[in-house]
Enzyme design. Structure first.
Site, PDB file in Angstrom:
ATOM      1  N   LYS A 121      -3.839  -3.589   6.863  1.00  0.00           N
ATOM      2  CA  LYS A 121      -4.845  -2.551   7.103  1.00  0.00           C
ATOM      3  C   LYS A 121      -6.243  -3.143   6.988  1.00  0.00           C
ATOM      4  O   LYS A 121      -7.074  -2.965   7.864  1.00  0.00           O
ATOM      5  CB  LYS A 121      -4.654  -1.404   6.095  1.00  0.00           C
ATOM      6  CG  LYS A 121      -5.704  -0.332   6.199  1.00  0.00           C
ATOM      7  CD  LYS A 121      -5.446   0.827   5.267  1.00  0.00           C
ATOM      8  CE  LYS A 121      -6.661   1.753   5.269  1.00  0.00           C
ATOM      9  NZ  LYS A 121      -6.514   2.898   4.390  1.00  0.00           N
ATOM     10  N   GLU A 163      -2.441 -12.462   0.264  1.00  0.00           N
ATOM     11  CA  GLU A 163      -1.057 -12.846   0.549  1.00  0.00           C
ATOM     12  C   GLU A 163      -0.811 -12.915   2.052  1.00  0.00           C
ATOM     13  O   GLU A 163      -0.272 -13.887   2.579  1.00  0.00           O
ATOM     14  CB  GLU A 163      -0.066 -11.830  -0.053  1.00  0.00           C
ATOM     15  CG  GLU A 163       0.046 -11.865  -1.552  1.00  0.00           C
ATOM     16  CD  GLU A 163      -0.989 -10.972  -2.233  1.00  0.00           C
ATOM     17  OE1 GLU A 163      -2.018 -10.640  -1.606  1.00  0.00           O
ATOM     18  OE2 GLU A 163      -0.769 -10.639  -3.408  1.00  0.00           O
ATOM     19  N   ARG A 189       0.399   2.878   2.033  1.00  0.00           N
ATOM     20  CA  ARG A 189       1.776   3.312   1.729  1.00  0.00           C
ATOM     21  C   ARG A 189       2.210   4.504   2.570  1.00  0.00           C
ATOM     22  O   ARG A 189       3.325   4.997   2.441  1.00  0.00           O
ATOM     23  CB  ARG A 189       1.902   3.602   0.234  1.00  0.00           C
ATOM     24  CG  ARG A 189       0.867   4.559  -0.310  1.00  0.00           C
ATOM     25  CD  ARG A 189       0.797   4.507  -1.834  1.00  0.00           C
ATOM     26  NE  ARG A 189      -0.262   5.331  -2.391  1.00  0.00           N
ATOM     27  CZ  ARG A 189      -1.522   4.916  -2.580  1.00  0.00           C
ATOM     28  NH1 ARG A 189      -1.875   3.705  -2.228  1.00  0.00           N
ATOM     29  NH2 ARG A 189      -2.426   5.719  -3.115  1.00  0.00           N
ATOM     30  N   GLU A 232       2.122   3.939  -6.717  1.00  0.00           N
ATOM     31  CA  GLU A 232       0.743   3.591  -6.360  1.00  0.00           C
ATOM     32  C   GLU A 232      -0.064   4.883  -6.153  1.00  0.00           C
ATOM     33  O   GLU A 232      -1.276   4.905  -6.337  1.00  0.00           O
ATOM     34  CB  GLU A 232       0.697   2.708  -5.101  1.00  0.00           C
ATOM     35  CG  GLU A 232      -0.546   1.849  -5.023  1.00  0.00           C
ATOM     36  CD  GLU A 232      -0.542   0.845  -3.873  1.00  0.00           C
ATOM     37  OE1 GLU A 232      -0.581   1.272  -2.705  1.00  0.00           O
ATOM     38  OE2 GLU A 232      -0.504  -0.369  -4.138  1.00  0.00           O
ATOM     39  N   HIS A 234      28.406   0.774 -11.077  1.00  0.00           N
ATOM     40  CA  HIS A 234      29.016  -0.308 -11.856  1.00  0.00           C
ATOM     41  C   HIS A 234      27.959  -1.156 -12.558  1.00  0.00           C
ATOM     42  O   HIS A 234      28.227  -2.287 -12.952  1.00  0.00           O
ATOM     43  CB  HIS A 234      29.893  -1.172 -10.939  1.00  0.00           C
ATOM     44  CG  HIS A 234      31.013  -0.372 -10.359  1.00  0.00           C
ATOM     45  ND1 HIS A 234      32.220  -0.205 -10.999  1.00  0.00           N
ATOM     46  CD2 HIS A 234      31.083   0.371  -9.231  1.00  0.00           C
ATOM     47  CE1 HIS A 234      32.999   0.583 -10.262  1.00  0.00           C
ATOM     48  NE2 HIS A 234      32.314   0.954  -9.187  1.00  0.00           N
ATOM     49  N   LYS A 244      -6.283  -8.740  -8.582  1.00  0.00           N
ATOM     50  CA  LYS A 244      -6.696  -9.507  -7.399  1.00  0.00           C
ATOM     51  C   LYS A 244      -7.943 -10.339  -7.718  1.00  0.00           C
ATOM     52  O   LYS A 244      -8.022 -11.518  -7.400  1.00  0.00           O
ATOM     53  CB  LYS A 244      -7.041  -8.559  -6.241  1.00  0.00           C
ATOM     54  CG  LYS A 244      -5.868  -7.887  -5.581  1.00  0.00           C
ATOM     55  CD  LYS A 244      -6.396  -7.111  -4.364  1.00  0.00           C
ATOM     56  CE  LYS A 244      -5.406  -6.108  -3.840  1.00  0.00           C
ATOM     57  NZ  LYS A 244      -5.916  -5.263  -2.777  1.00  0.00           N
TER      58      LYS A 244
HETATM   59  O1  F6P Z   1      -3.157  -4.061  -3.111  1.00  0.00           O
HETATM   60  C1  F6P Z   1      -2.500  -2.877  -2.787  1.00  0.00           C
HETATM   61  C2  F6P Z   1      -2.599  -2.625  -1.320  1.00  0.00           C
HETATM   62  O2  F6P Z   1      -3.904  -2.315  -0.990  1.00  0.00           O
HETATM   63  C3  F6P Z   1      -1.652  -1.528  -0.858  1.00  0.00           C
HETATM   64  O3  F6P Z   1      -2.160  -0.264  -1.049  1.00  0.00           O
HETATM   65  C4  F6P Z   1      -1.467  -1.901   0.564  1.00  0.00           C
HETATM   66  O4  F6P Z   1      -0.362  -1.272   1.147  1.00  0.00           O
HETATM   67  C5  F6P Z   1      -1.304  -3.398   0.436  1.00  0.00           C
HETATM   68  O5  F6P Z   1      -2.199  -3.769  -0.577  1.00  0.00           O
HETATM   69  C6  F6P Z   1      -1.559  -4.191   1.674  1.00  0.00           C
HETATM   70  O6  F6P Z   1      -2.855  -3.971   2.150  1.00  0.00           O
HETATM   71  P1  F6P Z   1      -3.268  -4.395   3.598  1.00  0.00           P
HETATM   72  O7  F6P Z   1      -2.435  -3.635   4.566  1.00  0.00           O
HETATM   73  O8  F6P Z   1      -4.723  -4.064   3.702  1.00  0.00           O
HETATM   74  O9  F6P Z   1      -3.031  -5.875   3.736  1.00  0.00           O
END
Ligand code: F6P
Length: 555
Positions: free
Chosen positions: A213, A219, A279, A364, A395, A519
């Site tokens: 987004k 990451e 989310r 979240e 189980h 972060k």
């Molecule tokens: O760090 C949490 C978050 O902002 C989530 O709410 C979101 O889904 C995820 O990181 C990934 O964010 P992005 O789509 O901006 O990479």
């Protein structure tokens, strides 16, 4: 009394309904055996239909008085007004000053919703049209890689909402997938994730979708760079770099300028809007890998399923509104009966990632200690959601749900029909599977008394260990089949359950400030790990010692 941006949220503990619930909780002595025996209409009265979902709440720890008080609570905190404000596009995400309109992503094309002066529906459908067109080209083989090979593997790179929704739905809808295109998902910054996901892939037939987004998530951008380097290296030096990126990388983001900076052709980027929370975004272009896998028609059914649940939530009276009732029951369990966790137990192997998906959605959203006006919450908030598919869980951890001292409300999800047809003459294992679902919910509700245990000839000394107290609450959510539409309905059901709880607690369920500090610190600590003594010295003694350990042991 309703909440407004100027007055702040209603404190639920000040309402008459809350006082009534507190009084009811005081002497509450649930007796599902007795309740069912005394009331032959209980199962029917507490079973509700919402779109294609048939939801039995009768094995919940609820009687008529509790139910009436919960409905009254929803009125006193202004659930309906807050819900309408969300659907209308008011800025109910107060701390980010944004509308919350995942529900607009599944409105039909002929609908209209003007938000901040713009009708968002045509924009939504224009992006959908572009995503569908792209997906069709990949599915048909018209879209080729830089060497002319058709695409066989789509790798979605994203994390959180940009990963969990697509991967969960890809798994859930496995029977609907394109037979010759596989999707894989890279999310973790642990380099093992990219290494194992890329292993064995043919670069010429691999397409990457960078889903973020913000297009600023460490990451995802790191993994996208790793994948770019992998692709170029694997394709070899004879290939034109720019053309290779153009043919093997597309992006999904609200930050299209950053997409261009990364080197991805804006023509191959699909946008969405800041009013879609991460989310809540599987139904936006973030679902592009899913569209490739199941095709536009099935994706449209998925959206229609979500919309059907939205309409149920938007238009049904609270007393028979399934998401509202389930959310209110969760409030009863968490705030009055002391439940701290909530299990989600799908009797469907295809839903094996559904609990993980719900963890982000619920925790979240509602894992907050302040309300949307900045004041502290006045109640316990945010249960821990967790789960695994039945029968595996039986189980492993069901022991604790059946006999521990903890109250763990559990949602069971099951389907009348198996996802794959049985072969002729084969034992109907699906029936055995469903027998387990029914057995578990029955055992949890009604238990087994000491006399019943004794009647089986059990030695007196171990009778107590074999007693099941019962009165452990469950909800049974069933549908005929796990179709794209039904999956959409399930997702929207939980979105609105989460919303309902957030409204009662006065929480902004759409921000996520709690992820920020970690972060920031990761960026700050990074140089110390790489050997910067000055930055290492700024750390606390524990962190410093761990960095020292790492540096002493890293080969
Ligand atoms: O760090 C949490 C978050 O902002 C989530 O709410 C979101 O889904 C995820 O990181 C990934 O964010 P992005 O789509 O901006 O990479």
């Amino acid at each position: 009394m309703t909440a407004t941006a100027t007055t702040g949220p209603v404190d639920p503990t000040t309402t008459d309904a809350w006082q009534r619930l507190a009084a009811l909780a005081e002497g509450f002595s649930p007796d599902l055996r007795g309740w069912f025996a005394a009331d032959p209409g209980r199962a029917e009265r507490l079973t509700f239909d919402a779109a294609d979902l048939h939801v039995d709440l009768s094995k919940g720890l609820v009687d008529a008085d509790v139910l009436a008080a919960l409905v009254a609570l929803s009125e006193e905190v202004g659930l309906a007004e807050r819900r309408d404000a969300m659907f209308r596009g008011d800025h109910v995400n107060v701390t980010e000053d944004r509308a919350v309109l995942h529900t607009a992503l599944r409105l039909p094309a002929d609908a209209s919703l003007v938000v901040d002066g713009t009708d968002v529906v045509p924009e939504v459908h224009e992006v959908l049209r572009r995503v569908y067109d792209f997906a069709e080209r990949v599915r048909s083989g018209a879209w080729t890689g830089v060497t002319g090979q058709r695409i066989r593997t789509v790798v979605n790179i994203g994390i959180g909402g940009s990963d969990l929704g697509p991967v969960m739905a890809y798994e859930a809808l496995a029977p609907y997938r394109h037979a010759e295109i596989e999707c894989r998902f890279i999310s973790n910054i642990d380099p093992t994730d990219a290494a194992t996901t890329l292993a064995g892939l043919d670069p010429e037939s691999t397409l990457f979708i960078v889903s973020s987004k913000t297009f600023g998530t460490l990451e995802t951008l790191t993994n996208a760079r790793l994948c770019k380097a992998w692709l170029l290296e694997q394709l070899g030096s004879g290939v034109d770099e720019k053309a290779a990126i153009e043919k093997h990388f597309v992006a999904v983001s609200t930050a299209l300028d950053k997409v261009a900076d990364f080197g991805i052709d804006p023509a191959n980027a699909f946008g969405f809007w800041d009013w879609v929370g991460g989310r809540y975004s599987v139904d936006s272009a973030i679902g592009t890998s899913l569209v490739v896998a199941i095709g536009p028609e099935r994706f449209a059914e998925f959206l229609a399923g979500m919309h059907a649940m939205d309409e149920h939530f938007r238009t049904t009276d609270t007393a028979s509104n399934v998401p509202a009732l389930m959310g209110l029951l969760n409030i009863w369990y968490a705030d009055f009966l002391g439940a701290q966790t909530h299990a989600v137990l799908p009797y469907s192997q295809l839903l094996h990632r559904f609990p993980a998906y719900l963890q982000q959605l619920t925790m979240e959203s509602n894992g907050k200690g302040v309300r949307w006006d900045g004041t502290p919450v006045t109640t316990e908030t945010g249960e821990v959601f967790w789960g695994e598919p039945g029968t595996n869980g039986q189980h492993a951890f069901y022991q604790l749900i059946h006999q521990s001292t903890r109250l763990i409300p559990a949602d069971f999800i099951a389907f009348a029909n198996p996802a794959y047809p049985l072969r002729d003459g084969e034992t109907d294992v699906h029936e055995l599977f469903l027998a387990n679902f029914l057995a578990q919910t029955r055992a949890l509700a009604f238990g087994k008394t000491a006399d019943e245990v004794r009647a089986e000839g059990t030695a007196e000394a171990i009778v107590p260990a074999r007693v099941f107290t019962g009165n452990r609450p469950t909800a049974s959510i069933v549908a005929a089949d796990l179709t794209p539409s039904v999956l959409g309905q399930l997702i929207a059901l939980y979105e609105h359950i989460t919303f309902t709880q957030g409204v009662v607690w006065g929480i902004d369920s759409f921000d996520q400030w709690g992820v920020e500090l970690g972060k920031q610190l990761a960026v700050q600590i990074s140089p110390a790990i790489a050997g910067d003594a000055e930055v290492a010295a700024q750390q606390d003694p524990s962190t410093r010692a761990l960095i020292d350990y790492y540096r002493a042991h890293r080969r």
